[in-house]
Design a protein around this motif. Structure first.
Motif, PDB file in Angstrom:
ATOM      1  N   LEU A  82      -3.376 -62.278 -14.899  1.00 21.54           N
ATOM      2  CA  LEU A  82      -3.624 -63.146 -16.042  1.00 21.54           C
ATOM      3  C   LEU A  82      -4.393 -62.414 -17.136  1.00 21.54           C
ATOM      4  O   LEU A  82      -4.066 -62.526 -18.325  1.00 21.54           O
ATOM      5  CB  LEU A  82      -4.393 -64.386 -15.590  1.00 21.54           C
ATOM      6  N   VAL A  83      -5.417 -61.657 -16.761  1.00 23.74           N
ATOM      7  CA  VAL A  83      -6.195 -60.898 -17.739  1.00 23.74           C
ATOM      8  C   VAL A  83      -5.306 -59.891 -18.463  1.00 23.74           C
ATOM      9  O   VAL A  83      -5.296 -59.812 -19.698  1.00 23.74           O
ATOM     10  CB  VAL A  83      -7.381 -60.179 -17.057  1.00 23.74           C
ATOM     11  N   ASN A  84      -4.558 -59.108 -17.708  1.00 26.46           N
ATOM     12  CA  ASN A  84      -3.700 -58.087 -18.309  1.00 26.46           C
ATOM     13  C   ASN A  84      -2.601 -58.700 -19.168  1.00 26.46           C
ATOM     14  O   ASN A  84      -2.265 -58.186 -20.247  1.00 26.46           O
ATOM     15  CB  ASN A  84      -3.083 -57.209 -17.219  1.00 26.46           C
ATOM     16  N   GLN A  85      -2.036 -59.808 -18.695  1.00 25.41           N
ATOM     17  CA  GLN A  85      -0.969 -60.468 -19.458  1.00 25.41           C
ATOM     18  C   GLN A  85      -1.508 -60.994 -20.783  1.00 25.41           C
ATOM     19  O   GLN A  85      -0.854 -60.853 -21.830  1.00 25.41           O
ATOM     20  CB  GLN A  85      -0.373 -61.617 -18.640  1.00 25.41           C
ATOM     21  N   PHE A  86      -2.692 -61.596 -20.752  1.00 21.42           N
ATOM     22  CA  PHE A  86      -3.244 -62.166 -21.985  1.00 21.42           C
ATOM     23  C   PHE A  86      -3.597 -61.076 -22.990  1.00 21.42           C
ATOM     24  O   PHE A  86      -3.289 -61.196 -24.181  1.00 21.42           O
ATOM     25  CB  PHE A  86      -4.480 -63.008 -21.669  1.00 21.42           C
ATOM     26  N   ILE A  87      -4.244 -60.003 -22.525  1.00 22.13           N
ATOM     27  CA  ILE A  87      -4.615 -58.926 -23.445  1.00 22.13           C
ATOM     28  C   ILE A  87      -3.369 -58.306 -24.071  1.00 22.13           C
ATOM     29  O   ILE A  87      -3.312 -58.060 -25.280  1.00 22.13           O
ATOM     30  CB  ILE A  87      -5.455 -57.857 -22.726  1.00 22.13           C
ATOM     31  N   GLY A  88      -2.357 -58.044 -23.253  1.00 21.27           N
ATOM     32  CA  GLY A  88      -1.112 -57.496 -23.786  1.00 21.27           C
ATOM     33  C   GLY A  88      -0.461 -58.435 -24.782  1.00 21.27           C
ATOM     34  O   GLY A  88       0.083 -57.997 -25.807  1.00 21.27           O
ATOM     35  N   PHE A  89      -0.514 -59.729 -24.494  1.00 21.92           N
ATOM     36  CA  PHE A  89       0.072 -60.727 -25.391  1.00 21.92           C
ATOM     37  C   PHE A  89      -0.650 -60.722 -26.735  1.00 21.92           C
ATOM     38  O   PHE A  89      -0.014 -60.751 -27.796  1.00 21.92           O
ATOM     39  CB  PHE A  89      -0.022 -62.112 -24.747  1.00 21.92           C
ATOM     40  N   VAL A  90      -1.988 -60.682 -26.707  1.00 20.32           N
ATOM     41  CA  VAL A  90      -2.770 -60.682 -27.952  1.00 20.32           C
ATOM     42  C   VAL A  90      -2.462 -59.429 -28.776  1.00 20.32           C
ATOM     43  O   VAL A  90      -2.292 -59.500 -29.996  1.00 20.32           O
ATOM     44  CB  VAL A  90      -4.275 -60.780 -27.650  1.00 20.32           C
ATOM     45  N   CYS A  91      -2.395 -58.278 -28.104  1.00 19.85           N
ATOM     46  CA  CYS A  91      -2.066 -57.031 -28.818  1.00 19.85           C
ATOM     47  C   CYS A  91      -0.725 -57.141 -29.526  1.00 19.85           C
ATOM     48  O   CYS A  91      -0.598 -56.789 -30.708  1.00 19.85           O
ATOM     49  CB  CYS A  91      -2.053 -55.851 -27.838  1.00 19.85           C
ATOM     50  N   ASP A  92       0.288 -57.611 -28.804  1.00 24.03           N
ATOM     51  CA  ASP A  92       1.626 -57.742 -29.388  1.00 24.03           C
ATOM     52  C   ASP A  92       1.643 -58.774 -30.510  1.00 24.03           C
ATOM     53  O   ASP A  92       2.285 -58.561 -31.545  1.00 24.03           O
ATOM     54  CB  ASP A  92       2.639 -58.128 -28.309  1.00 24.03           C
ATOM     55  N   SER A 122       2.649 -61.932  -0.972  1.00 23.18           N
ATOM     56  CA  SER A 122       1.615 -62.818  -1.489  1.00 23.18           C
ATOM     57  C   SER A 122       0.715 -62.094  -2.480  1.00 23.18           C
ATOM     58  O   SER A 122       0.382 -62.623  -3.549  1.00 23.18           O
ATOM     59  CB  SER A 122       0.783 -63.384  -0.335  1.00 23.18           C
ATOM     60  N   LEU A 123       0.321 -60.867  -2.127  1.00 24.83           N
ATOM     61  CA  LEU A 123      -0.527 -60.087  -3.023  1.00 24.83           C
ATOM     62  C   LEU A 123       0.209 -59.739  -4.307  1.00 24.83           C
ATOM     63  O   LEU A 123      -0.367 -59.778  -5.399  1.00 24.83           O
ATOM     64  CB  LEU A 123      -0.993 -58.805  -2.320  1.00 24.83           C
ATOM     65  N   ASP A 124       1.496 -59.403  -4.173  1.00 20.97           N
ATOM     66  CA  ASP A 124       2.285 -59.060  -5.360  1.00 20.97           C
ATOM     67  C   ASP A 124       2.452 -60.273  -6.266  1.00 20.97           C
ATOM     68  O   ASP A 124       2.346 -60.176  -7.489  1.00 20.97           O
ATOM     69  CB  ASP A 124       3.654 -58.535  -4.925  1.00 20.97           C
ATOM     70  N   LYS A 125       2.690 -61.439  -5.657  1.00 15.36           N
ATOM     71  CA  LYS A 125       2.835 -62.659  -6.443  1.00 15.36           C
ATOM     72  C   LYS A 125       1.536 -62.991  -7.151  1.00 15.36           C
ATOM     73  O   LYS A 125       1.526 -63.426  -8.305  1.00 15.36           O
ATOM     74  CB  LYS A 125       3.249 -63.811  -5.534  1.00 15.36           C
ATOM     75  N   GLN A 126       0.411 -62.786  -6.435  1.00 13.65           N
ATOM     76  CA  GLN A 126      -0.893 -63.068  -7.034  1.00 13.65           C
ATOM     77  C   GLN A 126      -1.136 -62.172  -8.248  1.00 13.65           C
ATOM     78  O   GLN A 126      -1.704 -62.604  -9.253  1.00 13.65           O
ATOM     79  CB  GLN A 126      -1.991 -62.857  -5.993  1.00 13.65           C
ATOM     80  N   LYS A 127      -0.711 -60.909  -8.157  1.00  8.71           N
ATOM     81  CA  LYS A 127      -0.902 -59.983  -9.269  1.00  8.71           C
ATOM     82  C   LYS A 127       0.017 -60.325 -10.444  1.00  8.71           C
ATOM     83  O   LYS A 127      -0.329 -60.119 -11.599  1.00  8.71           O
ATOM     84  CB  LYS A 127      -0.639 -58.547  -8.817  1.00  8.71           C
ATOM     85  N   ARG A 128       1.221 -60.852 -10.126  1.00  8.38           N
ATOM     86  CA  ARG A 128       2.194 -61.113 -11.183  1.00  8.38           C
ATOM     87  C   ARG A 128       2.119 -62.534 -11.739  1.00  8.38           C
ATOM     88  O   ARG A 128       2.588 -62.799 -12.822  1.00  8.38           O
ATOM     89  CB  ARG A 128       3.608 -60.870 -10.646  1.00  8.38           C
ATOM     90  N   CYS A 129       1.525 -63.421 -10.984  1.00  7.13           N
ATOM     91  CA  CYS A 129       1.537 -64.825 -11.370  1.00  7.13           C
ATOM     92  C   CYS A 129       0.629 -65.063 -12.577  1.00  7.13           C
ATOM     93  O   CYS A 129      -0.536 -64.706 -12.563  1.00  7.13           O
ATOM     94  CB  CYS A 129       1.082 -65.690 -10.202  1.00  7.13           C
ATOM     95  N   VAL A 130       1.184 -65.640 -13.608  1.00  8.64           N
ATOM     96  CA  VAL A 130       0.416 -65.941 -14.811  1.00  8.64           C
ATOM     97  C   VAL A 130       0.045 -67.416 -14.766  1.00  8.64           C
ATOM     98  O   VAL A 130       0.748 -68.276 -15.304  1.00  8.64           O
ATOM     99  CB  VAL A 130       1.213 -65.599 -16.087  1.00  8.64           C
ATOM    100  N   SER A 131      -1.048 -67.722 -14.089  1.00 10.38           N
ATOM    101  CA  SER A 131      -1.528 -69.090 -13.981  1.00 10.38           C
ATOM    102  C   SER A 131      -3.019 -69.036 -13.689  1.00 10.38           C
ATOM    103  O   SER A 131      -3.582 -67.973 -13.465  1.00 10.38           O
ATOM    104  CB  SER A 131      -0.776 -69.847 -12.872  1.00 10.38           C
ATOM    105  N   GLY A 132      -3.634 -70.210 -13.709  1.00  9.66           N
ATOM    106  CA  GLY A 132      -5.060 -70.268 -13.429  1.00  9.66           C
ATOM    107  C   GLY A 132      -5.869 -70.492 -14.692  1.00  9.66           C
ATOM    108  O   GLY A 132      -5.345 -70.888 -15.738  1.00  9.66           O
ATOM    109  N   GLU A 133      -7.174 -70.251 -14.591  1.00 11.51           N
ATOM    110  CA  GLU A 133      -8.084 -70.454 -15.720  1.00 11.51           C
ATOM    111  C   GLU A 133      -8.527 -69.109 -16.277  1.00 11.51           C
ATOM    112  O   GLU A 133      -8.829 -68.185 -15.527  1.00 11.51           O
ATOM    113  CB  GLU A 133      -9.304 -71.256 -15.279  1.00 11.51           C
ATOM    114  N   LEU A 134      -8.580 -69.027 -17.605  1.00 11.50           N
ATOM    115  CA  LEU A 134      -9.000 -67.804 -18.284  1.00 11.50           C
ATOM    116  C   LEU A 134     -10.126 -68.161 -19.245  1.00 11.50           C
ATOM    117  O   LEU A 134      -9.948 -68.973 -20.153  1.00 11.50           O
ATOM    118  CB  LEU A 134      -7.832 -67.180 -19.044  1.00 11.50           C
TER     119      LEU A 134
END
Length: 310
Positions: A288-298, A89-101
């Motif tokens: 979500l935070v890490n995924q978005f920042i990495g996406f913007v950089c790329d 559950s914790l791993d899914k929460q860390k990997r899941c790209v969903s929610g509000e940003l």
């Protein structure tokens, strides 16, 4: 199970005991857990001492599980399953790209640079809700419950975790029509002989243009024949051939590559800074935070490569 002086991890001991029960021997369990048989034997002895009961009856021919051992085995299976569910559950929460940003960024940079990246991210992750606040007022990330703040600075701010996003560069530029009617400046001081378009407000039409870096920094106060508090208005005036202006590189990149505008004093680059993505310690582990920042950089890196290729 007592926690006093416990030198071994309880989950490991449960896994070890259950492996022995399933495999029927210390050797089989040791191989499954990639430990030595002697260590497996010693660790089970430690477990029995901690519990104050025998879990196994050892004979020369085979191992026999005691009643206490069977009870421990059954309960250990349940605990291990719950432990794994918690980890999953914790791993899914860390990997899941969903929610509000929730994001904040300077108005012009947000509209011109960040918006296309946000749209691309939304297309890639449609389940994410993005709320972007573009303002030149600096928002407090904690008080505003903001996940990421994008800001331009010469050095990374110390108040937050900061990841560099891209260079925040400016260029001096003018239209080809403007430069065709007069000689382009070759030195900084010659700018005073030209019509300049400055960024300011109604109180002052003077803008300080800074060239170079560090000790080599040269400041030049420029009196504008035209002055706007809008970079878009200044760009319109530059395109119309009304003078030289200091413009964000991202706003004029296409004009420069297409020849509609010409860079002025390319041998004297303006002082630059960097854009940073700022976030708080509590957001550090957010997928979500890490995924978005990495996406913007790329995304911005690809955009820059495309401009360079052109």
């Amino acid at each position: 199970m007592s926690n006093q002086n416990n030198k071994l991890d309880n989950i490991y001991l449960m896994r070890l005991f259950n492996a022995i029960v399933r495999g029927g021997s210390f050797a089989a369990a040791a191989e499954a857990l990639e430990i030595s048989t002697s260590k497996a034997s010693k660790d089970i002895q430690f477990l029995e001492q901690q519990l104050g009961t025998s879990l196994l009856k050892r004979t020369t021919r085979r191992l026999q599980v005691t009643d206490s051992g069977n009870d421990f085995h059954r309960r250990a299976e349940q605990i291990i399953a719950l432990h794994q569910q918690m980890l999953d559950s914790l791993d899914k929460q860390k990997r899941c790209v969903s929610g509000e940003l929730r994001l904040t960024a300077p108005k012009l940079w947000g509209e011109e640079v960040l918006t296309p990246a946000i749209i691309a991210f939304k297309q890639a992750y449609p389940e994410v809700i993005l709320v972007a606040d573009y303002s030149d007022s600096r928002r407090d990330l904690i008080l505003g419950n903001i996940h990421i703040g994008f800001r331009s600075a010469e050095a990374a701010p110390e108040d937050y975790i900061a990841r560099p996003i891209c260079e925040d560069a400016s260029v001096l530029c003018a239209s080809a029509a403007y430069l065709s009617s007069r000689e382009a400046p070759q030195h900084i001081q010659q700018l005073r002989q030209h019509s300049c378009i400055t960024y300011g407000n109604q109180l002052s039409s003077i803008e300080t243009w800074e060239f170079g870096e560090g000790r080599e920094l040269i400041r030049c106060d420029i009196q504008g024949q035209l002055c706007f508090n809008s970079k878009r208005a200044a760009l319109t005036a530059v395109r119309q051939g009304l003078g030289i202006a200091k413009m964000p590189a991202y706003m004029v990149a296409d004009d420069l590559s297409q020849g509609r505008l010409v860079q002025v004093l390319p041998q004297q680059p303006l002082k630059s800074s960097r854009f940073y993505a700022l976030y708080t310690q509590r957001r550090e582990e957010s997928a979500l935070v890490n995924q978005f920042i990495g996406f913007v950089c790329d995304y911005l890196a690809r955009q820059q490569q495309s401009l360079n290729a052109d």
